[in-house]
Design a protein around this motif. Structure first.
Motif, PDB file in Angstrom:
ATOM      1  N   TYR A  93      11.820  -1.298  -5.309  1.00  0.00           N
ATOM      2  CA  TYR A  93      10.854  -1.294  -4.213  1.00  0.00           C
ATOM      3  C   TYR A  93      11.011  -2.576  -3.403  1.00  0.00           C
ATOM      4  CZ  TYR A  93       8.624   2.291  -7.114  1.00  0.00           C
ATOM      5  OH  TYR A  93       8.369   3.400  -7.878  1.00  0.00           O
ATOM      6  N   VAL A 134       9.039  -5.044  -1.054  1.00  0.00           N
ATOM      7  CA  VAL A 134       7.685  -5.449  -0.685  1.00  0.00           C
ATOM      8  C   VAL A 134       7.773  -6.621   0.282  1.00  0.00           C
ATOM      9  CG1 VAL A 134       5.453  -6.262  -1.517  1.00  0.00           C
ATOM     10  CG2 VAL A 134       6.811  -4.673  -2.913  1.00  0.00           C
ATOM     11  N   GLN A 163       9.087  -1.330   2.368  1.00  0.00           N
ATOM     12  CA  GLN A 163       8.472  -0.090   1.919  1.00  0.00           C
ATOM     13  C   GLN A 163       6.980  -0.256   1.667  1.00  0.00           C
ATOM     14  OE1 GLN A 163      11.284   0.297  -1.430  1.00  0.00           O
ATOM     15  NE2 GLN A 163      11.863   2.290  -0.608  1.00  0.00           N
ATOM     16  N   GLY A 164       6.577  -1.418   1.169  1.00  0.00           N
ATOM     17  CA  GLY A 164       5.170  -1.726   0.935  1.00  0.00           C
ATOM     18  C   GLY A 164       4.836  -3.084   1.514  1.00  0.00           C
ATOM     19  N   PRO A 181       2.130   2.273   2.873  1.00  0.00           N
ATOM     20  CA  PRO A 181       1.603   1.588   1.682  1.00  0.00           C
ATOM     21  C   PRO A 181       1.338   0.115   1.968  1.00  0.00           C
ATOM     22  CG  PRO A 181       3.517   2.936   1.123  1.00  0.00           C
ATOM     23  CD  PRO A 181       3.439   2.905   2.607  1.00  0.00           C
ATOM     24  N   MET A 182       0.073  -0.274   1.884  1.00  0.00           N
ATOM     25  CA  MET A 182      -0.285  -1.675   2.133  1.00  0.00           C
ATOM     26  C   MET A 182      -1.567  -2.019   1.392  1.00  0.00           C
ATOM     27  SD  MET A 182      -1.838  -1.736   6.017  1.00  0.00           S
ATOM     28  CE  MET A 182      -0.347  -1.067   6.739  1.00  0.00           C
ATOM     29  N   CYS A 229      -6.977   1.513   3.018  1.00  0.00           N
ATOM     30  CA  CYS A 229      -6.069   0.852   2.073  1.00  0.00           C
ATOM     31  C   CYS A 229      -6.897   0.059   1.058  1.00  0.00           C
ATOM     32  CB  CYS A 229      -5.087  -0.069   2.807  1.00  0.00           C
ATOM     33  SG  CYS A 229      -5.845  -1.561   3.507  1.00  0.00           S
ATOM     34  N   ILE A 283       0.446  -2.446  -5.459  1.00  0.00           N
ATOM     35  CA  ILE A 283       1.327  -2.090  -4.340  1.00  0.00           C
ATOM     36  C   ILE A 283       2.423  -1.143  -4.807  1.00  0.00           C
ATOM     37  CG2 ILE A 283       2.913  -4.057  -4.586  1.00  0.00           C
ATOM     38  CD1 ILE A 283       1.685  -2.415  -1.312  1.00  0.00           C
ATOM     39  N   GLN A 296       0.828   2.240  -4.798  1.00  0.00           N
ATOM     40  CA  GLN A 296       0.709   2.734  -3.428  1.00  0.00           C
ATOM     41  C   GLN A 296       2.038   3.296  -2.918  1.00  0.00           C
ATOM     42  OE1 GLN A 296      -2.094   2.901  -1.395  1.00  0.00           O
ATOM     43  NE2 GLN A 296      -3.168   2.383  -3.285  1.00  0.00           N
ATOM     44  N   MET A 297       3.126   2.641  -3.250  1.00  0.00           N
ATOM     45  CA  MET A 297       4.438   3.135  -2.820  1.00  0.00           C
ATOM     46  C   MET A 297       4.824   4.414  -3.554  1.00  0.00           C
ATOM     47  SD  MET A 297       6.710  -0.330  -2.194  1.00  0.00           S
ATOM     48  CE  MET A 297       6.245  -1.137  -3.734  1.00  0.00           C
ATOM     49  N   ARG A 301       3.335   7.448  -1.853  1.00  0.00           N
ATOM     50  CA  ARG A 301       3.887   7.790  -0.529  1.00  0.00           C
ATOM     51  C   ARG A 301       4.691   9.070  -0.629  1.00  0.00           C
ATOM     52  NH1 ARG A 301       8.356   4.165   2.755  1.00  0.00           N
ATOM     53  NH2 ARG A 301       8.650   5.588   4.499  1.00  0.00           N
TER      54      ARG A 301
END
Length: 287
Positions: free
Chosen positions: A4, A6, A76-77, A110-111, A140, A160, A163-164, A167
């Motif tokens: 991921y 970030v 991505q995040g 994603p945040m 969020c 986080i 959250q990703m 998605r």
């Protein structure tokens, strides 16, 4: 093992680097050193699933703001950090979120909104309610952390990742975009069909009615059958009207279906082969 990317965003001095270093190395940076771009990599296990985080710590100063588009495009995040003891940093975080939406071109990015420096409670300028309300507006998660005391730091990066994971896959997003394009094309086709086709039909009938037509009388006793109705241009009608009875009229140019004028024979004229007269043979006089 999934990887991921970030991106940590926020104004200068809010503690972005302190949060990242505390998560990666477990140590706190006392001295403030403005960051231009730092890259970190760490393995993490979230919900019994191992993952690799590639964390990009970005510059918070305005002179490097032009580089954000590139960071956001590859990320991505996103972790949006403001300082609880600085109201201006809370205001600066809003255009950064708008920039993410503009670059990513969709709302559900994603945040996480993070209020850092919760250890300085006595100097707080941004209340918990303000941060929570803004996070609810953006749909969020919201967290308050302390890089110095390591409060909620590990939970922040674990959240986080979650959250990703929520998605939707890219193929589903592309499918939705293709469906939207099909709907737009169908709407445009229906609009053109409803708007322009009636106009074309009306224009066609107006053009047909403007052209002179030679009527075809019904066949009966002593009458000829002239066949189907034929359209005649003005010069052709004038030539036929002025020609003597039984005379051959100037024919159409080659390629046309007929060359004889389908007109009614007058009395005293000989019957022609081309006329279909009831009770009169070719060569006889019409009475």
């Amino acid at each position: 093992m999934r990887e991921y990317k970030v991106v940590v965003l926020g104004s200068g001095g809010v503690g972005k680097s302190a949060l990242t270093v505390q998560f990666v190395t477990g140590s706190f940076i006392e001295k403030y050193d403005p960051t231009i771009e730092d890259f970190y990599r760490k393995e993490i296990e979230v919900d019994s699933s191992p993952s690799v985080l590639e964390i990009l710590d970005t510059a918070g100063t305005e002179q490097f703001a032009s580089m954000r588009d590139l960071y956001i495009k590859n990320g991505q995040g996103f972790i949006l950090v403001y300082s609880l003891v600085n109201q201006q940093s809370f205001q600066d975080i809003k255009p950064m979120r708008d920039q993410i939406i503009r670059v990513k071109r969709y709302e559900r990015v994603p945040m996480i909104l993070v209020g850092n420096k919760v250890d300085l409670e006595g100097e707080r300028e941004v209340s918990f309610g303000e941060g929570k309300a803004l996070a609810e507006e953006w749909s969020c998660p919201f967290m308050e952390t302390s890089a110095k005391n390591k409060a909620s730091v590990d939970e922040l990066f674990a959240e986080i990742v979650r959250q990703m994971n929520r998605r939707p896959p890219k193929n589903k997003q592309k499918k939705k975009k293709s469906e939207k394009k099909k709907i737009i094309v169908l709407e445009m086709w229906l609009f053109s069909a409803c708007t322009f086709r009636p106009v074309l039909v009306v224009a066609y009938f107006l053009s047909v009615s403007a052209v002179g037509r030679c009527p075809a009388p019904a066949a009966g006793t002593g009458e000829e059958s002239f066949g189907e109705e034929r359209s005649l241009p003005a010069w052709e009608r004038g030539a036929r009207a002025g020609s003597p009875a039984g005379a051959r009229v100037r024919s159409r140019p080659r390629g046309h279906a007929w060359s004889r004028a389908p007109r009614r024979p007058s009395r005293g004229s000989l019957c022609k082969v081309g006329w279909s007269c009831r009770g009169v043979q070719p060569g006889e006089l019409h009475i």
